[in-house]
Design a protein around this motif. Sequence first.
Motif, PDB file in Angstrom:
ATOM      1  N   UNK A   1       0.771  -1.319   0.127  1.00 16.83           N
ATOM      2  CA  UNK A   1       0.110   0.031  -0.021  1.00 16.83           C
ATOM      3  C   UNK A   1       0.813   1.209   0.241  1.00 16.83           C
ATOM      4  N   UNK A   2       2.179   1.166   0.431  1.00 19.86           N
ATOM      5  CA  UNK A   2       2.850   2.465   0.554  1.00 19.86           C
ATOM      6  C   UNK A   2       3.397   2.893  -0.868  1.00 19.86           C
ATOM      7  N   UNK A   3       3.895   4.010  -0.908  1.00 23.87           N
ATOM      8  CA  UNK A   3       4.586   4.613  -1.982  1.00 23.87           C
ATOM      9  C   UNK A   3       5.819   5.117  -1.641  1.00 23.87           C
ATOM     10  N   UNK A   4       6.976   5.334  -2.470  1.00 21.54           N
ATOM     11  CA  UNK A   4       8.150   5.776  -2.081  1.00 21.54           C
ATOM     12  C   UNK A   4       8.691   6.587  -3.293  1.00 21.54           C
ATOM     13  N   UNK A   5       9.539   7.462  -2.985  1.00 19.74           N
ATOM     14  CA  UNK A   5      10.383   8.304  -3.816  1.00 19.74           C
ATOM     15  C   UNK A   5      11.940   7.985  -4.179  1.00 19.74           C
ATOM     16  N   UNK A   6      12.092   7.644  -5.249  1.00 16.71           N
ATOM     17  CA  UNK A   6      13.843   7.124  -5.499  1.00 16.71           C
ATOM     18  C   UNK A   6      14.362   7.958  -6.380  1.00 16.71           C
ATOM     19  N   UNK A   7      15.851   8.275  -6.233  1.00 15.62           N
ATOM     20  CA  UNK A   7      16.407   9.358  -6.866  1.00 15.62           C
ATOM     21  C   UNK A   7      17.606   8.471  -7.305  1.00 15.62           C
ATOM     22  N   UNK A   8      17.527   8.368  -8.588  1.00 19.76           N
ATOM     23  CA  UNK A   8      18.778   7.488  -9.233  1.00 19.76           C
ATOM     24  C   UNK A   8      20.567   8.049  -9.254  1.00 19.76           C
ATOM     25  N   UNK A   9      20.295   9.474  -8.693  1.00 17.62           N
ATOM     26  CA  UNK A   9      21.477  10.231  -8.610  1.00 17.62           C
ATOM     27  C   UNK A   9      22.283  10.013  -6.988  1.00 17.62           C
ATOM     28  N   UNK A  10      21.324   9.331  -6.163  1.00 12.75           N
ATOM     29  CA  UNK A  10      21.607   9.331  -4.946  1.00 12.75           C
ATOM     30  C   UNK A  10      22.318   7.860  -4.610  1.00 12.75           C
ATOM     31  N   UNK A  11      23.783   7.776  -4.136  1.00 15.39           N
ATOM     32  CA  UNK A  11      24.346   6.541  -3.997  1.00 15.39           C
ATOM     33  C   UNK A  11      23.523   5.439  -2.997  1.00 15.39           C
ATOM     34  N   UNK A  12      23.534   4.162  -3.396  1.00 19.82           N
ATOM     35  CA  UNK A  12      22.883   3.332  -2.670  1.00 19.82           C
ATOM     36  C   UNK A  12      21.557   2.888  -3.251  1.00 19.82           C
ATOM     37  N   UNK A  13      20.890   1.849  -2.736  1.00 20.53           N
ATOM     38  CA  UNK A  13      19.702   1.338  -3.196  1.00 20.53           C
ATOM     39  C   UNK A  13      18.211   1.538  -2.385  1.00 20.53           C
ATOM     40  N   UNK A  14      18.499   2.606  -1.471  1.00 21.39           N
ATOM     41  CA  UNK A  14      17.382   3.026  -0.665  1.00 21.39           C
ATOM     42  C   UNK A  14      16.561   4.097  -1.509  1.00 21.39           C
ATOM     43  N   UNK A  15      15.297   4.586  -0.771  1.00 18.01           N
ATOM     44  CA  UNK A  15      14.368   5.365  -1.275  1.00 18.01           C
ATOM     45  C   UNK A  15      14.598   6.851  -0.330  1.00 18.01           C
ATOM     46  N   UNK A  16      14.223   7.919  -1.084  1.00 20.96           N
ATOM     47  CA  UNK A  16      14.216   9.155  -0.396  1.00 20.96           C
ATOM     48  C   UNK A  16      13.277   9.518   0.522  1.00 20.96           C
ATOM     49  N   UNK A  17      11.993   9.025   0.404  1.00 24.88           N
ATOM     50  CA  UNK A  17      10.939   9.302   0.828  1.00 24.88           C
ATOM     51  C   UNK A  17       9.834   8.053   1.046  1.00 24.88           C
ATOM     52  N   UNK A  18       9.325   7.578   2.010  1.00 20.95           N
ATOM     53  CA  UNK A  18       8.274   6.564   2.127  1.00 20.95           C
ATOM     54  C   UNK A  18       6.972   7.244   2.697  1.00 20.95           C
ATOM     55  N   UNK A  19       5.926   6.814   2.181  1.00 22.62           N
ATOM     56  CA  UNK A  19       4.610   7.458   2.526  1.00 22.62           C
ATOM     57  C   UNK A  19       3.486   6.511   2.680  1.00 22.62           C
ATOM     58  N   UNK A  20       2.877   6.360   3.548  1.00 24.93           N
ATOM     59  CA  UNK A  20       1.520   5.673   3.801  1.00 24.93           C
ATOM     60  C   UNK A  20       0.355   6.311   3.232  1.00 24.93           C
ATOM     61  N   UNK A  21      -0.246   5.905   2.099  1.00 24.56           N
ATOM     62  CA  UNK A  21      -1.463   6.858   1.592  1.00 24.56           C
ATOM     63  C   UNK A  21      -2.525   6.082   2.026  1.00 24.56           C
ATOM     64  N   UNK A  22      -2.693   5.225   2.721  1.00 24.12           N
ATOM     65  CA  UNK A  22      -3.844   4.661   3.517  1.00 24.12           C
ATOM     66  C   UNK A  22      -4.557   3.591   2.601  1.00 24.12           C
ATOM     67  N   UNK A  23      -3.686   2.900   1.682  1.00 24.53           N
ATOM     68  CA  UNK A  23      -4.101   1.769   0.585  1.00 24.53           C
ATOM     69  C   UNK A  23      -3.621   0.535   1.210  1.00 24.53           C
ATOM     70  N   UNK A  24      -4.604  -0.399   1.224  1.00 25.49           N
ATOM     71  CA  UNK A  24      -4.222  -1.837   1.653  1.00 25.49           C
ATOM     72  C   UNK A  24      -3.335  -2.537   0.383  1.00 25.49           C
ATOM     73  N   UNK A  25      -3.317  -1.908  -0.643  1.00 24.13           N
ATOM     74  CA  UNK A  25      -2.555  -2.581  -1.926  1.00 24.13           C
ATOM     75  C   UNK A  25      -2.599  -1.535  -3.036  1.00 24.13           C
ATOM     76  N   UNK A  26      -1.290  -1.225  -3.243  1.00 24.92           N
ATOM     77  CA  UNK A  26      -1.181  -0.403  -4.450  1.00 24.92           C
ATOM     78  C   UNK A  26      -0.634  -1.103  -5.676  1.00 24.92           C
ATOM     79  N   UNK A  27      -1.190  -1.037  -6.732  1.00 29.68           N
ATOM     80  CA  UNK A  27      -0.980  -1.612  -7.849  1.00 29.68           C
ATOM     81  C   UNK A  27      -0.165  -1.255  -9.131  1.00 29.68           C
ATOM     82  N   UNK A  28      -0.875   0.223  -9.016  1.00 27.17           N
ATOM     83  CA  UNK A  28      -0.125   0.999 -10.348  1.00 27.17           C
ATOM     84  C   UNK A  28      -0.035   2.572  -9.690  1.00 27.17           C
TER      85      UNK A  28
END
Length: 571
Positions: A373-400
């Motif tokens: 259900x969450x969404x996240x923002x990923x920046x390709x210019x940042x080293x590593x494989x983690x995201x910049x921001x993670x947010x709970x938008x209240x969904x049980x499942x996020x398909x697209x």
Amino acid sequence: MALSQAATSEPEEASPRTRQRMQVGGPVGSGGRRESCRPGEKRLLGAGGTAEGSAPAGKRLRPEPGPPTPAPASPPAPGSPEENGRDGAWDAESDGSDAGTEAPADGHSQLSAYERKRLKNITENAKFFAALKLHESAARLHQIATKRQSHVTKRAKPKKAEDETVRRRSMRLQRVEPSGIPVAEVAAQLGAEEYPQVPAGPLPMVPEGETENSKLSEELLTTWMRISEMKAEDPAEHTCDMKRYQDSLSSMVLSPENVKKVVKYRVCSMAIHPSQSLLFVAAGDKTGQVGLWNVSCTSDEGAHVFVPHSSSVTCMKFSPCNPAHLLSLSTESLRCGDVSRAVFDEICRSEDLSSFDFLEDNACSALVGFWHGDVAVVDRRTPGTSWELSADIGFKRTRTVHVHPVNKQYFLAAGSVDVCVYDIRYLKSSGNRPVSSLVGHTKSVASAYFSPVTGSRVVSVCADDKLRVYDTSSLSPTVRALSTIRHNNNTGRWLTRFQAVWDPRREDCFVVGSLARPRQVELFRDTGELLHAFSSPDCLGSVCSINVLHPTKNILVGGNSSGRLHVFKEE
């Protein structure tokens, strides 16, 4: 006179208790006949109510002692006076125990004739039943029944013979994959081969089963690099009126040479390279394979398979600013295939990844959705494989997830029964509220996408067998469907769920797979009108769940559950 008449006439029948039996050999009565009584019995009464030579009436008589009457030398003949008592008045119910008859030889001298006859019948019946041997048969049956119950065991179901003829059933009922391999064998193969644990970090871009310096792989990568250096035309320049558009759709046909098995199993995502010089298609399957097919190449070496993921590839896109980059997402990672360096870089690594979209035209940042259900923002210019921001938008499942084509701060998320528009500038870890909610869905939503040019329309595919089009030109808090199209979306577990995608050249037309027969791919207008159905009785015999249109040319590519791609294009 009265006594004589009473002696000569038959006596009235008395009750069993008071009936008196007559016996031959007594004193002679007035009628000249000798009458006598056995000891203990009363004499025959006369007319006066008393027996001759007896006490007056009403007195109890004592039996007179006297010598017993001798038995005859031989038994009397049947029907003779001796047999019937000489006077013919022998009682038929007499017990035959008088002294004037011979005792029976069976030892029942003290029984009456009726009782002797009853005993005789009982004896004969017993002999009859003994001859039938019923007791022996009953004992034998009881023994058999007891023996069977003591050895009762559960009977095993007989196994069907391998060559047994069965009626024809679909592959789904036979639990066989569309490729023809049984599910059990597929699971074993997937565990050993098709689901290899791809290591983290960059992977060399080497086709499966080939070496790094393979000539075929070098040719494919060289072709990809060459077509990526050419600038693609603006799709808006090819917008035309509806009549010309329909004519162009009718000119697109499917030929046998444009059908090819590119990946091994079910197609879950596809992308078309924007090049106009030749047709280059990428497809991802459920096992993590990524297939690249140069459709313009007529030889069998036009398609090559790579394995950059360990699970289903659910989303693929060529970079809008650099088509030499192919980004692909699976459950565990988001990777970028860079043909210039011949490597699959790892951008983000996590669990439950479901889809992604570019936040900017330069494709440096991306929005990623999670199955939980969450969404996240990923920046390709940042080293590593983690995201910049993670947010709970209240969904049980996020398909697209899909970013607005003009206003990049807005993005669309489709979940279980929710389709909402959010502003990425105000995202926080929790407590996020949508800018707009697209209402009306009653079951899970498979996909929802903005129209490609202005984003003023949204099309969604729902499991309630409906396609819905929304007007998002003004983002009000609640948006109701502009048009609803009844459409069979019950794909089940054997087919990839349908996704309705817009034609990149138009704002009012979208394409979606179909379960109708003959097999086809349908193209609708936003008003709900079916404009065209792509079909080919000779070359298309399966459901194309995933479809994509070329951004500048009249080309449609559809992928099915056996890994085959079907290319409709102008002749």
